[in-house]
Design a protein around this motif. Structure first.
Motif, PDB file in Angstrom:
ATOM      1  N   ALA A 536       1.618 -11.798   0.505  1.00  0.00           N
ATOM      2  CA  ALA A 536       2.385 -12.192  -0.254  1.00  0.00           C
ATOM      3  C   ALA A 536       2.552 -13.779  -0.660  1.00  0.00           C
ATOM      4  O   ALA A 536       2.474 -14.565   0.351  1.00  0.00           O
ATOM      5  N   HIS A 537       2.149 -14.253  -2.204  1.00  0.00           N
ATOM      6  CA  HIS A 537       2.209 -15.648  -2.380  1.00  0.00           C
ATOM      7  C   HIS A 537       3.270 -16.420  -1.829  1.00  0.00           C
ATOM      8  O   HIS A 537       3.350 -17.399  -1.238  1.00  0.00           O
ATOM      9  N   GLY A 538       4.372 -16.126  -2.328  1.00  0.00           N
ATOM     10  CA  GLY A 538       5.740 -16.506  -1.950  1.00  0.00           C
ATOM     11  C   GLY A 538       6.041 -17.942  -2.669  1.00  0.00           C
ATOM     12  O   GLY A 538       7.042 -18.475  -2.749  1.00  0.00           O
ATOM     13  N   GLY A 539       5.002 -18.412  -3.555  1.00  0.00           N
ATOM     14  CA  GLY A 539       5.320 -19.669  -4.155  1.00  0.00           C
ATOM     15  C   GLY A 539       4.716 -19.664  -5.361  1.00  0.00           C
ATOM     16  O   GLY A 539       4.250 -20.707  -5.997  1.00  0.00           O
ATOM     17  N   LEU A 540       4.717 -18.682  -6.139  1.00  0.00           N
ATOM     18  CA  LEU A 540       4.023 -18.340  -7.381  1.00  0.00           C
ATOM     19  C   LEU A 540       4.630 -19.141  -8.562  1.00  0.00           C
ATOM     20  O   LEU A 540       5.816 -18.808  -8.626  1.00  0.00           O
ATOM     21  N   LYS A 541       4.073 -19.953  -9.379  1.00  0.00           N
ATOM     22  CA  LYS A 541       4.632 -20.475 -10.379  1.00  0.00           C
ATOM     23  C   LYS A 541       3.457 -20.833 -11.388  1.00  0.00           C
ATOM     24  O   LYS A 541       2.117 -20.996 -11.016  1.00  0.00           O
ATOM     25  N   ALA A 556      -4.094 -19.781  -7.105  1.00  0.00           N
ATOM     26  CA  ALA A 556      -4.254 -20.946  -6.113  1.00  0.00           C
ATOM     27  C   ALA A 556      -3.136 -20.737  -4.969  1.00  0.00           C
ATOM     28  O   ALA A 556      -2.042 -20.386  -5.094  1.00  0.00           O
ATOM     29  N   ASP A 557      -3.548 -21.539  -3.902  1.00  0.00           N
ATOM     30  CA  ASP A 557      -2.556 -21.402  -2.747  1.00  0.00           C
ATOM     31  C   ASP A 557      -1.762 -20.478  -2.039  1.00  0.00           C
ATOM     32  O   ASP A 557      -0.697 -20.492  -1.735  1.00  0.00           O
ATOM     33  N   PHE A 558      -2.429 -19.194  -2.025  1.00  0.00           N
ATOM     34  CA  PHE A 558      -2.009 -17.853  -1.566  1.00  0.00           C
ATOM     35  C   PHE A 558      -1.798 -18.310  -0.098  1.00  0.00           C
ATOM     36  O   PHE A 558      -2.686 -18.883   0.444  1.00  0.00           O
ATOM     37  N   ASN A 559      -0.494 -17.625   0.245  1.00  0.00           N
ATOM     38  CA  ASN A 559      -0.342 -17.801   1.799  1.00  0.00           C
ATOM     39  C   ASN A 559      -0.244 -19.229   2.694  1.00  0.00           C
ATOM     40  O   ASN A 559      -0.080 -19.417   3.454  1.00  0.00           O
ATOM     41  N   VAL A 560      -0.014 -20.103   1.476  1.00  0.00           N
ATOM     42  CA  VAL A 560       0.279 -21.389   2.076  1.00  0.00           C
ATOM     43  C   VAL A 560       1.454 -21.731   2.733  1.00  0.00           C
ATOM     44  O   VAL A 560       1.638 -22.276   3.679  1.00  0.00           O
ATOM     45  N   VAL A 561       2.454 -20.967   1.957  1.00  0.00           N
ATOM     46  CA  VAL A 561       3.833 -20.993   2.402  1.00  0.00           C
ATOM     47  C   VAL A 561       4.101 -20.645   3.656  1.00  0.00           C
ATOM     48  O   VAL A 561       4.484 -21.222   4.649  1.00  0.00           O
ATOM     49  N   LYS A 562       3.547 -19.496   3.746  1.00  0.00           N
ATOM     50  CA  LYS A 562       3.497 -18.793   5.084  1.00  0.00           C
ATOM     51  C   LYS A 562       2.697 -19.740   6.335  1.00  0.00           C
ATOM     52  O   LYS A 562       3.167 -19.895   7.431  1.00  0.00           O
ATOM     53  N   LEU A 563       1.531 -20.107   5.742  1.00  0.00           N
ATOM     54  CA  LEU A 563       0.569 -21.028   6.849  1.00  0.00           C
ATOM     55  C   LEU A 563       1.521 -22.521   7.303  1.00  0.00           C
ATOM     56  O   LEU A 563       1.463 -22.594   8.314  1.00  0.00           O
ATOM     57  N   ILE A 614      12.626 -14.646   3.384  1.00  0.00           N
ATOM     58  CA  ILE A 614      11.244 -14.078   3.854  1.00  0.00           C
ATOM     59  C   ILE A 614      10.440 -13.822   2.460  1.00  0.00           C
ATOM     60  O   ILE A 614      11.136 -12.659   1.674  1.00  0.00           O
ATOM     61  N   PRO A 615       9.514 -14.382   2.225  1.00  0.00           N
ATOM     62  CA  PRO A 615       8.738 -14.114   0.960  1.00  0.00           C
ATOM     63  C   PRO A 615       8.047 -12.674   1.100  1.00  0.00           C
ATOM     64  O   PRO A 615       7.608 -12.212   2.147  1.00  0.00           O
ATOM     65  N   THR A 616       8.267 -11.639  -0.112  1.00  0.00           N
ATOM     66  CA  THR A 616       7.702 -10.489  -0.230  1.00  0.00           C
ATOM     67  C   THR A 616       7.037 -10.291  -1.456  1.00  0.00           C
ATOM     68  O   THR A 616       6.993 -11.204  -2.225  1.00  0.00           O
ATOM     69  N   GLN A 617       6.162  -9.254  -1.599  1.00  0.00           N
ATOM     70  CA  GLN A 617       5.408  -9.033  -2.746  1.00  0.00           C
ATOM     71  C   GLN A 617       6.314  -8.851  -4.049  1.00  0.00           C
ATOM     72  O   GLN A 617       6.024  -9.116  -5.083  1.00  0.00           O
ATOM     73  N   LYS A 618       7.446  -8.453  -3.995  1.00  0.00           N
ATOM     74  CA  LYS A 618       8.412  -8.302  -4.937  1.00  0.00           C
ATOM     75  C   LYS A 618       8.992  -9.509  -5.423  1.00  0.00           C
ATOM     76  O   LYS A 618       9.282  -9.630  -6.601  1.00  0.00           O
ATOM     77  N   TRP A 619       8.751 -10.635  -4.494  1.00  0.00           N
ATOM     78  CA  TRP A 619       9.063 -12.135  -5.053  1.00  0.00           C
ATOM     79  C   TRP A 619       7.982 -12.287  -5.826  1.00  0.00           C
ATOM     80  O   TRP A 619       8.092 -12.837  -7.056  1.00  0.00           O
ATOM     81  N   ASP A 620       6.748 -12.211  -5.507  1.00  0.00           N
ATOM     82  CA  ASP A 620       5.710 -12.240  -6.398  1.00  0.00           C
ATOM     83  C   ASP A 620       5.600 -11.598  -7.976  1.00  0.00           C
ATOM     84  O   ASP A 620       5.340 -12.153  -8.819  1.00  0.00           O
ATOM     85  N   VAL A 621       6.193 -10.466  -7.872  1.00  0.00           N
ATOM     86  CA  VAL A 621       6.384  -9.631  -9.220  1.00  0.00           C
ATOM     87  C   VAL A 621       7.330 -10.496 -10.043  1.00  0.00           C
ATOM     88  O   VAL A 621       7.141 -10.457 -11.224  1.00  0.00           O
ATOM     89  N   TYR A 622       8.440 -10.685  -9.514  1.00  0.00           N
ATOM     90  CA  TYR A 622       9.466 -11.398 -10.348  1.00  0.00           C
ATOM     91  C   TYR A 622       8.954 -12.907 -10.684  1.00  0.00           C
ATOM     92  O   TYR A 622       9.133 -13.036 -11.844  1.00  0.00           O
ATOM     93  N   ALA A 623       8.415 -13.479  -9.870  1.00  0.00           N
ATOM     94  CA  ALA A 623       7.708 -14.930 -10.343  1.00  0.00           C
ATOM     95  C   ALA A 623       6.645 -14.618 -11.596  1.00  0.00           C
ATOM     96  O   ALA A 623       6.764 -15.345 -12.571  1.00  0.00           O
ATOM     97  N   PHE A 624       5.923 -13.402 -11.550  1.00  0.00           N
ATOM     98  CA  PHE A 624       4.944 -13.183 -12.502  1.00  0.00           C
ATOM     99  C   PHE A 624       5.617 -12.894 -13.815  1.00  0.00           C
ATOM    100  O   PHE A 624       5.373 -13.368 -14.920  1.00  0.00           O
ATOM    101  N   GLY A 625       6.696 -12.158 -13.688  1.00  0.00           N
ATOM    102  CA  GLY A 625       7.489 -11.870 -14.655  1.00  0.00           C
ATOM    103  C   GLY A 625       7.996 -12.925 -15.367  1.00  0.00           C
ATOM    104  O   GLY A 625       8.215 -13.136 -16.833  1.00  0.00           O
ATOM    105  N   VAL A 626       8.541 -14.042 -14.762  1.00  0.00           N
ATOM    106  CA  VAL A 626       9.211 -15.205 -15.316  1.00  0.00           C
ATOM    107  C   VAL A 626       8.016 -16.058 -16.098  1.00  0.00           C
ATOM    108  O   VAL A 626       8.044 -16.443 -17.041  1.00  0.00           O
TER     109      VAL A 626
END
Length: 719
Positions: A536-541, A556-563, A614-626
């Protein structure tokens, strides 16, 4: 001879009357044509070469010009008939001039005639159209001055007159164009100084390029007030003189400066954004000194003492008492000289000490690397976590690719330029020895944590291989610094490109936007189902979607929020992976409370982020929609209305009820293309709205989103 002169006069008279006769003939056949059509016909008759026949359907017998090539009309206000709002004919090879009659197009918003062969001057009447928002006339052969009437255009957002033959000075009234987002006047023959007020008045400016002219005078200090600037502020190849204002350090840290080939002098201020620039930003200014140039600044001389010349006795006026002691002025001069001398000695000592310490640190790191550096060879990083503690103290460089390696010393000595700042970390562009360019992300974390959980987490990140995901090449771990080394993408990011700031060629075309959406969706879908690991990216924009030179998208920067969360829990170190049942999962509130305000305030985070951080994949889907909504609407976040600000998702929901209201949400720069690809835009809008559903269960999986986007416009070609 008189006969020849008479023939010459007749020829000149004929050249004057011929266009008039054509115009009269046109008007006689165009009795039904509206006023906008008359103004556009004057442009057609000013063109003497149209190799692509782009004006062939401009028929003088039509009642309206709204169906002509390159013309867009809209119904405005109380007018029953549509009015011309856009004239777009770039790269058509048109040769001719721009008539002043275009100023009669009262509701014209966009003139895009870039990359043609237009000559002549810019008539001041052209700027009478107070509705103008985009004037894109670059790469022509226009001459004359920039009319000061440009200052009347309060709604002007993009002004690109680059690559022409314009002369004179930059008109001071241009600072009245308070809506300007991009100002490009490069590669002309402009003289005079840069107007004061650009920095203080044009607060929305994101791009400023005045390079390759003959501008002189000093750099206005208020340019440092351009807090929204992006990319590069380019003032290179001019005749600018004087010192570099320290106020330029107030510019955003991710802004690059290009001050090359001027006559600037003095020490380079080491403040803010100025301290992040590489040496290339200041080349060609022989009078500049200090870091990052390898030119030492001369020491400040002591103030000369006010003593009488040697051999001449000092005399005093009658009635004064002589004394062998120094007067007050002399004592002050001596004291000031002593202070300067002591300061210079101290600065010299500090400089030498720092250089010695830096050489020692690099030597230790290089020795450590040669003796105990661990490089990935396919084995588990568990072995690396059990190596001697002395190696961790100096730092380890770990590679993930056998065909792409570099030495630690190369990374330490590379020329680095700041690309952006995200949270506590900074992203640099580093040029290694041999010319290889990489992107280096600093996690902004200090400490001696180096546990096998972190090693394995980064190892999994290094194994990700997908054309739409930025590849992790290596990482460096030391007590003071944690660095991730990625492939560098030369096209910038979507946030910059979407606003027309990447190459100053105006708004992005629909085919390019759709292609970027498809690539980003493919990359994100891969991360969501990456073999046995589901990220889960968690910080997509938009700034996390990078573009290469062909405008292909990469996540870019996938998993960086978690790391970053893993490695910043406390001084006790890392506590394991963020998976249900783990100790780190149970401590997630403690881990993320320092950054939860970012999630709650980010328009790319879904409603549930306020309650569950907690970031989830559904977070990423929402961010991608925006992000899809941004591609469609061209709106910045949040949407600024007359009296308030509104969330983009809410604004689209309220503005797109029914197909007849679709044009209300569409980016105005896409309206010209709407007639050809409206069905594609509507499909993307439907996908975007499904992604931003309030309930996470109602949002589709990224795999479904990617497949749906891939089926849209398969026959469309890239712009």
């Amino acid at each position: 001879m008189q006969v020849a002169k008479g023939r010459h006069n007749l020829k000149g008279l004929f050249n004057i009357l011929l266009p008039t006769l054509f115009l009269l003939q046109t008007l006689s056949h165009a009795s039904g044509l509206n006023s906008d059509g008359f103004a556009l016909l004057s442009f057609k008759w000013s063109i003497y070469s149209d190799p692509h026949l782009s004006l062939s359907d401009w028929n003088d017998r039509d009642q309206t010009p709204c169906n002509w090539s390159g013309i867009l009309c809209l119904k405005l206000g109380a007018y029953e008939d549509p009015r011309v709002v856009s004239l777009q004919l770039p790269q058509m090879g048109l040769a001719g001039s721009i008539p002043k009659q275009l100023g009669q197009l009262t509701y014209l918003r966009t003139i895009d005639l870039q990359n043609n062969q237009l000559i002549g001057t810019l008539h001041r009447e052209i700027f009478d159209g107070l509705s103008l928002r985009n004037i894109l006339l670059s790469e022509n052969q226009l001459s004359g001055i920039i009319p000061p009437e440009v200052g009347n255009l309060k709604d002007l957002e993009y002004l690109n007159l680059g690559n022409n033959r314009l002369v004179g000075s930059i008109p001071d009234p241009i600072t009245n164009c308070t809506s300007l987002v991009s100002l490009v006047l490069k590669e002309n023959t402009l003289t005079g100084s840069i107007p004061h007020g650009i920095g203080s008045n044009l607060s929305l400016l994101q791009q400023l390029d005045l390079s390759s002219n003959r501008l002189n005078g000093s750099i206005p200090a208020d340019l440092g007030d351009l807090s929204n600037l992006q990319g590069t502020m380019n003032l290179s190849d001019n005749c600018l003189s004087g010192p570099i204002p320290a106020s330029l350090g107030k510019l955003p840290l991710n802004v690059s400066l290009d001050l090359q080939q001027n006559a600037l002098y003095g020490p380079i201020p080491q403040t803010g954004a100025l301290s992040n620039q590489g040496p290339t930003a200041f080349l060609g200014n022989p009078g500049l000194c200090g870091f990052p140039l390898k030119v030492d600044c001369p020491s400040l001389p002591s103030e000369p003492q006010d003593l009488p010349p040697s051999g001449i006795a000092a005399t005093e006026p009658p009635g004064t008492k002589q004394s062998k002691s120094f007067n007050t002025k002399q004592i002050v001069a001596i004291a000031v000289g002593d202070v300067f001398g002591i300061a210079i000695i101290c600065l010299t000592f500090i400089y030498c000490y720092r250089r010695h310490a830096l050489r020692k640190a690099k030597k230790n790191a290089r020795t450590c690397l040669e003796k105990a550096s661990y490089k990935y060879d396919g084995s588990s990083l568990r072995e690396g976590s059990e190596r001697e503690s002395g190696t961790t103290e100096h730092g380890d460089l770990v590679h993930f690719s056998k065909d792409f390696k570099f030495e630690l010393d190369d990374l330490l000595q590379a020329s680095a330029y700041v690309l952006g700042k995200s949270g506590p970390g900074v992203v640099y562009r580093a040029v290694l020895e041999g010319g290889t360019t990489v992107a280096v992300r600093s996690l902004g974390i200090e400490g001696d944590q180096h546990h096998k959980e972190v090693d394995n987490e980064i190892l999994l990140m290094g194994r990700v291989r997908h054309p739409n995901v930025v590849r992790l090449r290596a990482y460096f771990w030391s007590v003071q610094e944690k660095l991730l080394v990625y492939d560098f993408k030369a096209g910038g990011n979507l946030a910059t490109a979407l606003r027309g700031c990447r190459n100053a060629k105006g708004p992005m075309q629909w085919a390019t936007r759709l292609n970027i959406a498809k690539g980003a969706a493919q990359g994100l879908a891969y991360l969501h189902d990456c073999g046995s690991r589901k990220y889960a990216h968690g910080g997509l924009k938009p700034s996390k979607i990078l573009l290469d030179e062909n405008m292909e998208a990469c996540i870019a920067d996938f998993n960086v929020v978690k790391l970053r969360s893993l490695c910043s829990v406390s001084s006790a170190g890392c506590h394991g992976l963020l998976v249900p049942g783990s100790r780190a999962y149970s401590n997630i509130t403690e881990i993320t409370m320092d950054t939860i305000h970012l999630f709650r305030s980010s328009p790319y985070q879904p409603p549930e982020a306020a309650e569950d951080p907690i970031p989830t994949q559904k977070w990423d889907v929402y961010a991608f929609g925006v992000i899809l909504l941004e591609l469609l609407t061209g709106k910045s976040l949040p949407v600024k209305l007359a009296s308030s600000e509104l969330d983009l998702v809410a604004w689209v929901h309220t503005s797109s009820q029914g197909s007849t209201s679709f044009s209300k949400v569409l980016d105005p720069s896409l309206l010209l293309e709407r007639m050809h690809v409206q069905h594609e835009m509507l499909e993307v809008l439907q996908i975007a709205l499904s992604c931003v559903a309030i309930s996470p269960e109602q949002r589709p999986r990224m795999k479904q989103v990617a497949e749906s986007l891939e089926n849209i416009g398969c026959s469309s070609s890239k712009y």
